[in-house]
Design an enzyme around this catalytic site. Structure first.
Site, mmCIF file in Angstrom:
data_model
loop_
_atom_site.group_PDB
_atom_site.id
_atom_site.type_symbol
_atom_site.label_atom_id
_atom_site.label_comp_id
_atom_site.label_asym_id
_atom_site.label_seq_id
_atom_site.Cartn_x
_atom_site.Cartn_y
_atom_site.Cartn_z
ATOM 1 C CG ASP A 136 -1.973 1.013 1.314
ATOM 2 O OD1 ASP A 136 -2.311 1.567 -0.090
ATOM 3 O OD2 ASP A 136 -2.892 1.026 2.219
ATOM 4 N N GLY A 137 0.346 2.157 -0.644
ATOM 5 C CA GLY A 137 0.961 3.665 -0.551
ATOM 6 C C GLY A 137 1.594 4.318 -1.957
ATOM 7 N NE ARG A 153 -4.239 6.648 -7.575
ATOM 8 C CZ ARG A 153 -3.861 6.396 -6.319
ATOM 9 N NH1 ARG A 153 -3.901 7.387 -5.482
ATOM 10 N NH2 ARG A 153 -4.254 5.226 -5.831
ATOM 11 C CG HIS A 206 0.039 1.891 -9.376
ATOM 12 N ND1 HIS A 206 -0.267 1.551 -8.046
ATOM 13 C CD2 HIS A 206 -1.151 2.621 -9.577
ATOM 14 C CE1 HIS A 206 -1.352 2.045 -7.393
ATOM 15 N NE2 HIS A 206 -1.798 2.575 -8.486
ATOM 16 C CG ASN A 258 -7.553 -2.746 -5.915
ATOM 17 O OD1 ASN A 258 -6.611 -3.195 -5.826
ATOM 18 N ND2 ASN A 258 -8.159 -1.583 -5.014
ATOM 19 N NE ARG A 312 -7.359 1.773 -5.965
ATOM 20 C CZ ARG A 312 -6.391 2.044 -5.581
ATOM 21 N NH1 ARG A 312 -5.306 2.525 -5.938
ATOM 22 N NH2 ARG A 312 -6.180 1.771 -4.048
ATOM 23 C CD GLU A 356 2.430 -13.380 15.808
ATOM 24 O OE1 GLU A 356 2.321 -12.148 16.045
ATOM 25 O OE2 GLU A 356 2.120 -14.320 16.479
HETATM 26 C C1 FPP Z 1 -2.052 0.102 -3.150
HETATM 27 O O1 FPP Z 1 -1.577 1.687 -3.441
HETATM 28 C C2 FPP Z 1 -1.575 -0.679 -4.370
HETATM 29 C C3 FPP Z 1 -2.354 -1.179 -5.264
HETATM 30 C C4 FPP Z 1 -3.748 -1.188 -5.209
HETATM 31 C C5 FPP Z 1 -1.647 -2.003 -6.478
HETATM 32 C C6 FPP Z 1 -0.379 -2.724 -6.186
HETATM 33 C C7 FPP Z 1 0.101 -2.815 -7.394
HETATM 34 C C8 FPP Z 1 1.403 -2.914 -7.641
HETATM 35 C C9 FPP Z 1 2.548 -2.756 -6.527
HETATM 36 C C10 FPP Z 1 2.218 -3.047 -8.887
HETATM 37 C C11 FPP Z 1 1.693 -4.236 -9.832
HETATM 38 C C12 FPP Z 1 1.987 -5.433 -9.134
HETATM 39 C C13 FPP Z 1 2.501 -6.352 -9.696
HETATM 40 C C14 FPP Z 1 2.842 -7.734 -9.215
HETATM 41 C C15 FPP Z 1 3.252 -6.250 -11.048
HETATM 42 P P1 FPP Z 1 -2.614 2.645 -3.515
HETATM 43 O O2 FPP Z 1 -2.667 2.925 -4.891
HETATM 44 O O3 FPP Z 1 -3.701 2.280 -2.774
HETATM 45 O O4 FPP Z 1 -1.896 3.684 -2.681
HETATM 46 P P2 FPP Z 1 -2.592 4.791 -1.795
HETATM 47 O O5 FPP Z 1 -3.156 4.344 -0.457
HETATM 48 O O6 FPP Z 1 -1.094 5.536 -1.408
HETATM 49 O O7 FPP Z 1 -3.303 5.826 -2.849
#
Ligand code: FPP
Length: 251
Positions: A23-24, A36, A40, A71, A74, A210
């Site tokens: 996350d983040g 954004r 990613h 998701n 979004r 945990e």
């Molecule tokens: C959460 O951050 C992250 C996601 C919803 C997607 C995670 C995806 C990746 C790390 C890249 C693709 C993955 C692979 C395995 C190729 P957020 O967008 O919710 O962040 P925020 O809370 O700061 O808005």
């Protein structure tokens, strides 16, 4: 990368299975005035470094929450960008996964992913299906509630056909119908970015896990952060409902 000299971890106190809520990414990008998707994109590089580091530290199973069933809500541009990144990642990592003998799996309603992503995913799953040294699982279009519903439907259908005796339904049987049927339960679940939520991730499988929450945003997560989580895990006493005295009769 894991060649940074981090103190060795006690092998008998290592988690077999680490799952991560990444996350983040969005906040990482926003802090830098970037779109954004850039967060990613940077997050994909963290996926690679974290999977390599986990392997180097002796963690055999790693599961990453890459796209939740929620998701899809979004903006379409972000969803499309995430799908493209996923396809890019799968294509780019195929050779390295085979070289490092990492078996890729996916959990979630993966048949609902865009066709070309699904095809690439299936090709990578097939190409690595013979490996048992390390296991990387991507949670894609995943949500615990849909997982449980899917399992219950299968069981109810089997019961209706007389193939399953409802009286015999226990956790062992139900868990064989979850997407995670051939995975051990996670021992450690990490969430980055300072949020302390589970967000519909491995709710049943994590019953005795945990948890480790870190303020670090996913794109900034390093092997040292993973190491810190493993050190914290190694100091936890897991009691699985028993008392400390039962587990340590000599003390
Ligand atoms: C959460 O951050 C992250 C996601 C919803 C997607 C995670 C995806 C990746 C790390 C890249 C693709 C993955 C692979 C395995 C190729 P957020 O967008 O919710 O962040 P925020 O809370 O700061 O808005």
């Amino acid at each position: 990368m894991a060649e940074v000299s981090l103190p060795p971890l006690p092998p008998d106190r290592l988690p077999l299975h680490v799952a991560i809520i990444m996350d983040g990414n969005g906040r990482w990008a926003k802090q830098r005035g970037l779109p954004r998707l850039e967060g990613h994109r940077r997050g994909v590089e963290t996926v690679r470094s974290t999977v390599d580091a986990a392997r180097a530290m002796g963690v055999r199973y790693i599961t990453l929450y890459a796209f939740s069933a929620e998701n899809w809500k979004r903006p379409a541009e972000e969803v499309g960008g995430l799908m493209s990144l996923l396809e890019f990642f799968l294509k780019r990592e195929l050779n390295a996964l085979v070289r490092d003998r990492v078996r890729l799996r996916a959990i979630g309603r993966i048949q609902e992913l865009p066709a070309q992503v699904y095809r690439q995913l299936q090709a990578t799953i097939d190409a690595t299906a013979g490996f048992d040294d390390y296991h990387l699982t991507l949670a894609l279009n995943y949500g615990s509630r849909t997982e449980i519903l899917d399992a219950m439907k299968t069981c109810a259908q089997a019961a209706a056909k007389g193939a399953l005796d409802p009286e015999k339904l226990d956790w062992s049987l139900l868990s064989r119908h979850l997407y995670t049927a051939d995975l051990p339960d996670p021992d450690l679940i990490i969430r980055t970015s300072g949020e302390s939520r589970i967000s519909n991730f491995l709710l049943l499988q994590g019953a005795y896990a945990e948890y480790f929450f870190t303020e670090t945003l996913w794109p900034d997560f390093t092997p040292a952060d993973l190491h810190a989580a493993l050190v914290a895990f190694s100091k936890r006493e897991r009691r699985f409902g028993q008392t400390s005295e039962q587990l340590n009769p000599a003390s």
